[in-house]
Design a protein around this motif. Structure first.
Motif, PDB file in Angstrom:
ATOM      1  N   VAL A 161      10.017 -40.979 -42.934  1.00 28.99           N
ATOM      2  CA  VAL A 161      10.104 -42.278 -42.275  1.00 28.99           C
ATOM      3  C   VAL A 161       9.697 -42.091 -40.824  1.00 28.99           C
ATOM      4  O   VAL A 161      10.314 -41.320 -40.081  1.00 28.99           O
ATOM      5  N   GLY A 162       8.638 -42.777 -40.410  1.00 23.07           N
ATOM      6  CA  GLY A 162       8.179 -42.715 -39.034  1.00 23.07           C
ATOM      7  C   GLY A 162       8.704 -43.889 -38.232  1.00 23.07           C
ATOM      8  O   GLY A 162       8.671 -45.033 -38.700  1.00 23.07           O
ATOM      9  N   VAL A 163       9.197 -43.600 -37.025  1.00 26.97           N
ATOM     10  CA  VAL A 163       9.730 -44.641 -36.137  1.00 26.97           C
ATOM     11  C   VAL A 163       9.022 -44.519 -34.789  1.00 26.97           C
ATOM     12  O   VAL A 163       9.049 -43.455 -34.162  1.00 26.97           O
ATOM     13  N   PHE A 164       8.384 -45.588 -34.343  1.00 31.24           N
ATOM     14  CA  PHE A 164       7.719 -45.591 -33.043  1.00 31.24           C
ATOM     15  C   PHE A 164       8.739 -45.799 -31.920  1.00 31.24           C
ATOM     16  O   PHE A 164       9.724 -46.520 -32.090  1.00 31.24           O
ATOM     17  N   LEU A 165       8.480 -45.179 -30.764  1.00 29.77           N
ATOM     18  CA  LEU A 165       9.320 -45.340 -29.585  1.00 29.77           C
ATOM     19  C   LEU A 165       8.541 -46.092 -28.514  1.00 29.77           C
ATOM     20  O   LEU A 165       7.405 -45.728 -28.207  1.00 29.77           O
ATOM     21  N   ASN A 166       9.167 -47.114 -27.966  1.00 33.55           N
ATOM     22  CA  ASN A 166       8.549 -47.912 -26.918  1.00 33.55           C
ATOM     23  C   ASN A 166       9.446 -47.894 -25.687  1.00 33.55           C
ATOM     24  O   ASN A 166      10.672 -47.957 -25.804  1.00 33.55           O
ATOM     25  N   ILE A 167       8.877 -47.784 -24.503  1.00 41.21           N
ATOM     26  CA  ILE A 167       9.671 -47.716 -23.282  1.00 41.21           C
ATOM     27  C   ILE A 167      10.263 -49.091 -22.966  1.00 41.21           C
ATOM     28  O   ILE A 167       9.552 -50.092 -22.915  1.00 41.21           O
ATOM     29  N   GLY A 168      11.579 -49.124 -22.808  1.00 39.26           N
ATOM     30  CA  GLY A 168      12.274 -50.371 -22.540  1.00 39.26           C
ATOM     31  C   GLY A 168      13.522 -50.120 -21.716  1.00 39.26           C
ATOM     32  O   GLY A 168      13.696 -49.053 -21.120  1.00 39.26           O
ATOM     33  N   GLU A 169      14.426 -51.103 -21.702  1.00 41.40           N
ATOM     34  CA  GLU A 169      15.632 -51.004 -20.883  1.00 41.40           C
ATOM     35  C   GLU A 169      16.766 -50.286 -21.593  1.00 41.40           C
ATOM     36  O   GLU A 169      17.629 -49.681 -20.955  1.00 41.40           O
ATOM     37  N   SER A 170      16.782 -50.338 -22.925  1.00 42.48           N
ATOM     38  CA  SER A 170      17.879 -49.721 -23.671  1.00 42.48           C
ATOM     39  C   SER A 170      17.530 -48.296 -24.080  1.00 42.48           C
ATOM     40  O   SER A 170      16.458 -48.033 -24.626  1.00 42.48           O
ATOM     41  N   GLY A 171      18.457 -47.391 -23.828  1.00 40.07           N
ATOM     42  CA  GLY A 171      18.269 -46.012 -24.266  1.00 40.07           C
ATOM     43  C   GLY A 171      19.247 -45.619 -25.345  1.00 40.07           C
ATOM     44  O   GLY A 171      19.385 -44.437 -25.685  1.00 40.07           O
ATOM     45  N   GLU A 172      19.927 -46.611 -25.929  1.00 38.45           N
ATOM     46  CA  GLU A 172      20.980 -46.345 -26.902  1.00 38.45           C
ATOM     47  C   GLU A 172      20.499 -45.593 -28.153  1.00 38.45           C
ATOM     48  O   GLU A 172      21.197 -44.701 -28.641  1.00 38.45           O
ATOM     49  N   PRO A 173      19.329 -45.927 -28.716  1.00 34.11           N
ATOM     50  CA  PRO A 173      18.922 -45.247 -29.955  1.00 34.11           C
ATOM     51  C   PRO A 173      18.890 -43.719 -29.856  1.00 34.11           C
ATOM     52  O   PRO A 173      19.280 -43.028 -30.800  1.00 34.11           O
ATOM     53  N   LEU A 174      18.445 -43.178 -28.727  1.00 31.03           N
ATOM     54  CA  LEU A 174      18.334 -41.721 -28.580  1.00 31.03           C
ATOM     55  C   LEU A 174      19.420 -41.122 -27.692  1.00 31.03           C
ATOM     56  O   LEU A 174      19.334 -39.942 -27.329  1.00 31.03           O
ATOM     57  N   ALA A 175      20.434 -41.900 -27.351  1.00 31.82           N
ATOM     58  CA  ALA A 175      21.440 -41.446 -26.397  1.00 31.82           C
ATOM     59  C   ALA A 175      22.139 -40.166 -26.836  1.00 31.82           C
ATOM     60  O   ALA A 175      22.350 -39.251 -26.031  1.00 31.82           O
ATOM     61  N   ALA A 176      22.508 -40.074 -28.107  1.00 34.41           N
ATOM     62  CA  ALA A 176      23.230 -38.894 -28.589  1.00 34.41           C
ATOM     63  C   ALA A 176      22.407 -37.625 -28.442  1.00 34.41           C
ATOM     64  O   ALA A 176      22.942 -36.544 -28.187  1.00 34.41           O
ATOM     65  N   LEU A 177      21.079 -37.755 -28.571  1.00 38.83           N
ATOM     66  CA  LEU A 177      20.201 -36.591 -28.440  1.00 38.83           C
ATOM     67  C   LEU A 177      19.865 -36.306 -26.981  1.00 38.83           C
ATOM     68  O   LEU A 177      19.958 -35.158 -26.524  1.00 38.83           O
ATOM     69  N   THR A 178      19.472 -37.337 -26.236  1.00 38.06           N
ATOM     70  CA  THR A 178      18.963 -37.096 -24.886  1.00 38.06           C
ATOM     71  C   THR A 178      20.041 -36.623 -23.911  1.00 38.06           C
ATOM     72  O   THR A 178      19.730 -35.961 -22.920  1.00 38.06           O
ATOM     73  N   LYS A 179      21.305 -36.910 -24.184  1.00 34.74           N
ATOM     74  CA  LYS A 179      22.352 -36.405 -23.294  1.00 34.74           C
ATOM     75  C   LYS A 179      22.503 -34.885 -23.421  1.00 34.74           C
ATOM     76  O   LYS A 179      23.160 -34.251 -22.580  1.00 34.74           O
ATOM     77  N   ASN A 180      21.863 -34.296 -24.450  1.00 33.78           N
ATOM     78  CA  ASN A 180      21.897 -32.851 -24.644  1.00 33.78           C
ATOM     79  C   ASN A 180      20.550 -32.188 -24.375  1.00 33.78           C
ATOM     80  O   ASN A 180      20.396 -30.984 -24.592  1.00 33.78           O
ATOM     81  N   LEU A 181      19.560 -32.958 -23.911  1.00 35.45           N
ATOM     82  CA  LEU A 181      18.204 -32.414 -23.798  1.00 35.45           C
ATOM     83  C   LEU A 181      18.081 -31.290 -22.770  1.00 35.45           C
ATOM     84  O   LEU A 181      17.261 -30.385 -22.936  1.00 35.45           O
ATOM     85  N   GLU A 182      18.903 -31.325 -21.711  1.00 37.27           N
ATOM     86  CA  GLU A 182      18.822 -30.263 -20.713  1.00 37.27           C
ATOM     87  C   GLU A 182      19.161 -28.902 -21.323  1.00 37.27           C
ATOM     88  O   GLU A 182      18.702 -27.867 -20.841  1.00 37.27           O
ATOM     89  N   GLU A 183      19.947 -28.902 -22.396  1.00 36.65           N
ATOM     90  CA  GLU A 183      20.310 -27.666 -23.073  1.00 36.65           C
ATOM     91  C   GLU A 183      19.194 -27.187 -23.999  1.00 36.65           C
ATOM     92  O   GLU A 183      19.295 -26.103 -24.578  1.00 36.65           O
ATOM     93  N   LEU A 184      18.145 -27.997 -24.159  1.00 33.27           N
ATOM     94  CA  LEU A 184      17.066 -27.671 -25.096  1.00 33.27           C
ATOM     95  C   LEU A 184      15.734 -27.475 -24.379  1.00 33.27           C
ATOM     96  O   LEU A 184      14.682 -27.569 -25.001  1.00 33.27           O
ATOM     97  N   THR A 185      15.772 -27.172 -23.107  1.00 31.33           N
ATOM     98  CA  THR A 185      14.543 -27.088 -22.317  1.00 31.33           C
ATOM     99  C   THR A 185      13.588 -26.019 -22.834  1.00 31.33           C
ATOM    100  O   THR A 185      12.373 -26.252 -22.944  1.00 31.33           O
TER     101      THR A 185
END
Length: 305
Positions: A161-185
């Motif tokens: 299943v492919g899901v496109f990402l578009n830049i907008g005001e809400s970051g909720e969809p990826l919040a659980a992942l992106t709050k950990n991104l600094e640990e995945l540099t």
């Protein structure tokens, strides 16, 4: 879920499905898509593609059912040098799966990962009418009853299943992942996400989607994938995109991009299910007139074009 065995199984899965763990391929001029061998060069149903109106047929397919996508559970996220991916769904008591959408049988969620670029006008692997989104997320599913080795030899072994990402005001969809991104540099970094809900990375409306037969988009480009591309994108903030763009590859450098260029259809057709098509209401007396008008309009437009 915290055992080394669980993570090892997740890593092995990622290696087999998306060629990770220090493999010699990548996305730069030395090891990029132009250098990949085998089916990556010779296959006739390769992915990604540019979805154009002239290659698309309207289809009364069933909706895609996302079963078990609303539960919260643990996953392990890893920077494998090619992308950021998350796995561990196969260890859940109630394993998430999809059905419907013209798929035959159940397909169990194995992992998801992302593709992106450094500029807003590139990043997604698939294009719509020649245009790209800034990023694209892939949810990889394995057909019930098959091993990974078996699935990679069958045209319907996997469903992505492919899901496109578009830049907008809400970051909720990826919040659980992106709050950990600094640990995945850096390549090889990993982190645990204690509470992840698969439904969070899906758009609110999943009724409309594109459907076609294709391949993996990384070596060995196995032509084993039933593709479902959701028409509605999810939102990601500019800050989240900038975080994603700081992720480094196996060479320790920020990815200029980690998407594969598009390929010709070679006779394939893309099926499209518009959101207004609902087979459960097909025989409804109140719905039939509007459906007739819609179908008639589609046929007329094809004749005039």
């Amino acid at each position: 879920m915290h055992s080394s065995l669980t993570f090892t199984l997740s890593l092995i899965l990622s290696v087999h499905v998306y060629g990770v763990a220090g493999a010699a391929w990548g996305y730069n001029y030395k090891n990029g898509p132009q250098t990949w061998t085998g089916a990556c060069q010779t296959g006739l149903r390769q992915t990604p593609i540019d979805i154009r109106t002239m290659d698309t047929d309207y289809s009364l397919m069933d909706r895609v059912n996302f079963i078990g996508y609303d539960q919260l559970n643990e996953v392990t996220a890893v920077n494998n040098g090619h992308t950021v991916s998350a796995a561990g769904f196969t260890e859940w008591k109630n394993k998430p799966y999809i059905s419907g959408g013209a798929l035959e049988g159940k397909y169990y969620l194995q992992q998801f990962h992302l593709h992106w670029g450094q500029k807003d006008h590139v990043g997604s692997e698939h294009k719509i009418g020649g245009l790209s989104y800034p990023a694209e997320l892939h949810l990889v599913h394995l057909k019930e009853g098959l091993t990974l080795a078996e699935a990679l030899t069958r045209g319907d072994g996997l469903a992505v299943v492919g899901v496109f990402l578009n830049i907008g005001e809400s970051g909720e969809p990826l919040a659980a992942l992106t709050k950990n991104l600094e640990e995945l540099t850096y390549s090889g970094n990993m982190t645990q996400i204690d509470k992840f809900r698969p439904r969070s990375v899906l758009p609110t409306v999943t009724d409309a989607f594109y459907r076609y037969e294709g391949s993996l988009t990384t070596p060995g480009c196995n032509e084993a994938v039933q593709w479902i591309l959701l028409a509605e994108p999810i939102s990601v903030t500019r800050d989240q995109m900038e975080q994603l763009r700081k992720i480094r590859n196996t060479e320790g450098e920020e990815h200029e991009f980690n998407f594969r260029p598009t390929f010709p259809l070679n006779g394939r057709r893309v099926r499209f299910r518009p959101a207004q098509y609902d087979r459960l209401r097909f025989c409804s007396s109140s719905y039939f007139p509007s459906l007739f008008i819609t179908v008639f309009s589609i046929i007329l437009s094809k004749i005039l074009n």
